[in-house]
Design a protein around this motif. Sequence first.
Motif, mmCIF file in Angstrom:
data_model
loop_
_atom_site.group_PDB
_atom_site.id
_atom_site.type_symbol
_atom_site.label_atom_id
_atom_site.label_comp_id
_atom_site.label_asym_id
_atom_site.label_seq_id
_atom_site.Cartn_x
_atom_site.Cartn_y
_atom_site.Cartn_z
ATOM 1 N N GLY A 277 0.792 -1.225 0.000
ATOM 2 C CA GLY A 277 0.000 0.000 0.000
ATOM 3 C C GLY A 277 0.822 1.271 0.000
ATOM 4 N N ASP A 278 0.103 2.383 -0.056
ATOM 5 C CA ASP A 278 0.698 3.718 -0.044
ATOM 6 C C ASP A 278 0.104 4.527 1.104
ATOM 7 O OD1 ASP A 278 2.240 3.298 -2.368
ATOM 8 O OD2 ASP A 278 0.509 3.791 -3.634
ATOM 9 N N VAL A 279 0.894 5.471 1.602
ATOM 10 C CA VAL A 279 0.419 6.413 2.617
ATOM 11 C C VAL A 279 0.285 7.779 1.956
ATOM 12 C CG1 VAL A 279 0.853 7.480 4.851
ATOM 13 C CG2 VAL A 279 1.610 5.127 4.426
ATOM 14 N N THR A 280 -0.895 8.347 2.044
ATOM 15 C CA THR A 280 -1.153 9.666 1.464
ATOM 16 C C THR A 280 -1.350 10.676 2.581
ATOM 17 O OG1 THR A 280 -2.189 8.719 -0.509
ATOM 18 C CG2 THR A 280 -2.677 11.026 -0.009
ATOM 19 N N TYR A 281 -0.517 11.720 2.574
ATOM 20 C CA TYR A 281 -0.588 12.787 3.558
ATOM 21 C C TYR A 281 -1.409 13.907 2.922
ATOM 22 C CZ TYR A 281 3.286 9.916 5.076
ATOM 23 O OH TYR A 281 4.072 8.833 5.441
ATOM 24 N N THR A 282 -2.694 13.947 3.262
ATOM 25 C CA THR A 282 -3.645 14.758 2.498
ATOM 26 C C THR A 282 -3.390 16.256 2.639
ATOM 27 O OG1 THR A 282 -5.229 14.705 4.348
ATOM 28 C CG2 THR A 282 -5.418 12.975 2.670
ATOM 29 N N THR A 319 -1.719 13.569 17.573
ATOM 30 C CA THR A 319 -3.006 13.064 17.102
ATOM 31 C C THR A 319 -3.420 13.727 15.784
ATOM 32 O OG1 THR A 319 -3.741 12.614 19.352
ATOM 33 C CG2 THR A 319 -5.447 12.781 17.666
ATOM 34 N N LYS A 320 -3.748 12.887 14.790
ATOM 35 C CA LYS A 320 -4.218 13.350 13.488
ATOM 36 C C LYS A 320 -5.425 12.516 13.070
ATOM 37 C CE LYS A 320 -0.781 16.266 12.951
ATOM 38 N NZ LYS A 320 -1.012 17.725 12.971
ATOM 39 N N VAL A 321 -6.125 12.990 12.049
ATOM 40 C CA VAL A 321 -7.314 12.284 11.576
ATOM 41 C C VAL A 321 -6.911 11.321 10.452
ATOM 42 C CG1 VAL A 321 -9.561 12.500 10.450
ATOM 43 C CG2 VAL A 321 -8.865 14.163 12.194
ATOM 44 N N ARG A 322 -7.203 10.036 10.677
ATOM 45 C CA ARG A 322 -7.046 9.048 9.604
ATOM 46 C C ARG A 322 -8.317 9.082 8.771
ATOM 47 N NH1 ARG A 322 -7.253 4.349 12.304
ATOM 48 N NH2 ARG A 322 -9.475 4.396 11.899
ATOM 49 N N LYS A 323 -8.202 9.549 7.546
ATOM 50 C CA LYS A 323 -9.378 9.700 6.697
ATOM 51 C C LYS A 323 -9.895 8.348 6.226
ATOM 52 C CE LYS A 323 -10.872 13.064 5.718
ATOM 53 N NZ LYS A 323 -11.902 13.847 6.418
ATOM 54 N N THR A 324 -9.000 7.540 5.666
ATOM 55 C CA THR A 324 -9.394 6.218 5.175
ATOM 56 C C THR A 324 -8.271 5.235 5.445
ATOM 57 O OG1 THR A 324 -8.456 6.579 2.965
ATOM 58 C CG2 THR A 324 -10.756 7.244 3.296
ATOM 59 N N LEU A 335 -6.285 -3.466 15.375
ATOM 60 C CA LEU A 335 -6.521 -2.914 14.055
ATOM 61 C C LEU A 335 -7.753 -2.026 14.073
ATOM 62 C CD1 LEU A 335 -5.915 -6.102 11.854
ATOM 63 C CD2 LEU A 335 -4.323 -4.218 12.255
ATOM 64 N N ASP A 336 -7.711 -0.927 13.305
ATOM 65 C CA ASP A 336 -8.840 -0.006 13.274
ATOM 66 C C ASP A 336 -8.956 0.550 11.861
ATOM 67 O OD1 ASP A 336 -10.868 1.765 13.722
ATOM 68 O OD2 ASP A 336 -9.731 3.100 15.032
ATOM 69 N N SER A 337 -10.152 0.448 11.275
ATOM 70 C CA SER A 337 -10.363 0.942 9.917
ATOM 71 C C SER A 337 -11.562 1.887 9.825
ATOM 72 C CB SER A 337 -10.557 -0.238 8.954
ATOM 73 O OG SER A 337 -11.661 -1.046 9.354
ATOM 74 N N GLU A 338 -12.053 2.354 10.971
ATOM 75 C CA GLU A 338 -13.172 3.286 10.963
ATOM 76 C C GLU A 338 -12.712 4.604 10.340
ATOM 77 O OE1 GLU A 338 -17.199 4.131 11.742
ATOM 78 O OE2 GLU A 338 -16.079 2.273 12.086
ATOM 79 N N PRO A 339 -13.428 5.118 9.323
ATOM 80 C CA PRO A 339 -12.988 6.360 8.673
ATOM 81 C C PRO A 339 -13.127 7.575 9.582
ATOM 82 C CG PRO A 339 -15.131 5.695 7.829
ATOM 83 C CD PRO A 339 -14.651 4.574 8.700
ATOM 84 N N ASP A 340 -12.315 8.596 9.286
ATOM 85 C CA ASP A 340 -12.353 9.886 9.992
ATOM 86 C C ASP A 340 -12.174 9.737 11.496
ATOM 87 O OD1 ASP A 340 -12.827 11.405 7.611
ATOM 88 O OD2 ASP A 340 -14.921 10.759 7.667
ATOM 89 N N GLU A 357 -4.442 12.974 7.671
ATOM 90 C CA GLU A 357 -4.406 14.432 7.599
ATOM 91 C C GLU A 357 -3.108 14.972 8.209
ATOM 92 O OE1 GLU A 357 -7.864 16.309 9.213
ATOM 93 O OE2 GLU A 357 -9.064 15.956 7.412
ATOM 94 N N VAL A 358 -2.076 14.922 7.425
ATOM 95 C CA VAL A 358 -0.755 15.451 7.803
ATOM 96 C C VAL A 358 -0.270 16.336 6.670
ATOM 97 C CG1 VAL A 358 1.652 14.897 8.278
ATOM 98 C CG2 VAL A 358 -0.148 13.518 9.305
#
Length: 358
Positions: A277-282, A319-324, A335-340, A357-358
């Motif tokens: 996978g890839d990590v996207t820093y929005t 602490t940051k928001v994991r969008k997806t 493990l946690d995959s809940e959006p936002d 969201e970084v």
Amino acid sequence: MASKIARLVETIVEATATPYPVDRYLELIDPMITWRDTRAKVTDVRLQTDRSVTLTLRPTRQWSGHRAGQYIEVSVVVDGVRHRRFFSPANAEQKASEIELTVTAHSGGFISRYLREQTRPGTVLTLSSATGEFVLPDVRPDRTVLVSGGSGITPVLSMLRTLIAEGHDRPVTFVHYARTPEDVPYRAELDALDRTLNHVDVRLHYTRTDTPEHFHDDHLDGVADVDGAQVFLCGPPALMNAVREYADRRDLADRLHTEAFTVDTSPVLDPDQPITGDVTYTESDVTTPNDGRTLLEQAEAAGLRPEYGCRMGICFSCTKVRKTGCTRNILTGELDSEPDQHIQICVNAPVGDVEIEV
């Protein structure tokens, strides 16, 4: 009645100081004049080793002391940016009028190097209250074993000094691991205690000498494995793991008390679940391949500079928001995959594609 009046005055004063807390105004007059914040002025600076600095601090009235083994958050402002780190006081808990911190300056430690290279008497630091469960029991053990490595010496030294200050005369064994004799802060004090107090046994082991000594069962046999001995351990992951394995073999895990000052953030490699996978820093419009490390480490490797504090999942500064996507907490394995969702990027690693969201 007096306390009610004080709270009323506080409310009025802070209301007139909106949008800034009153302490932000008071510090313009004198940083040691505070309403709520706990601050401390550096009164002495000692360079005990080539890599460490020992600071003696005089705290403001808000400081309520610490229990031996606890830690505090220290914050400093460097180039207009506030940075936070956690350190354990090394002084005995009875000495509440001052705080002694010994900080090891690591090559990649921005704040530890700042404290060693830039701190002078008169410097003012901001502190939190002391916290942590790594403390001596109220009923002192009949036999106490203190084990430390590197900068993990400070909380257990506080324990040793506390026991001595209160006149505790039961056996105490102090086992410390350092690279060389020159890397041991307080070595002269420890040698003196070993020579003058019959109930204190100091054992120093060096890992980077001509005859390196890493942890071995013989170092604790006869002291940690006797009935009732309580073992207090703080140090780097390799030492922590070795002593835990020893405790399991000797069936004394229930008498082992630990505090880690670093977290092992290396990727967990599972041949059945390769890193993908890839990590996207929005916020930065940057995408990089996932290499399995924590989101904080991968962001830094990508040239980003997200805010952080302890890097151990304690302070929540990162602490940051994991969008997806899905992340794994390296401390719990969850493990946690809940959006936002708000997550701590210092202790969460991506599993597959992740947007943060970084």
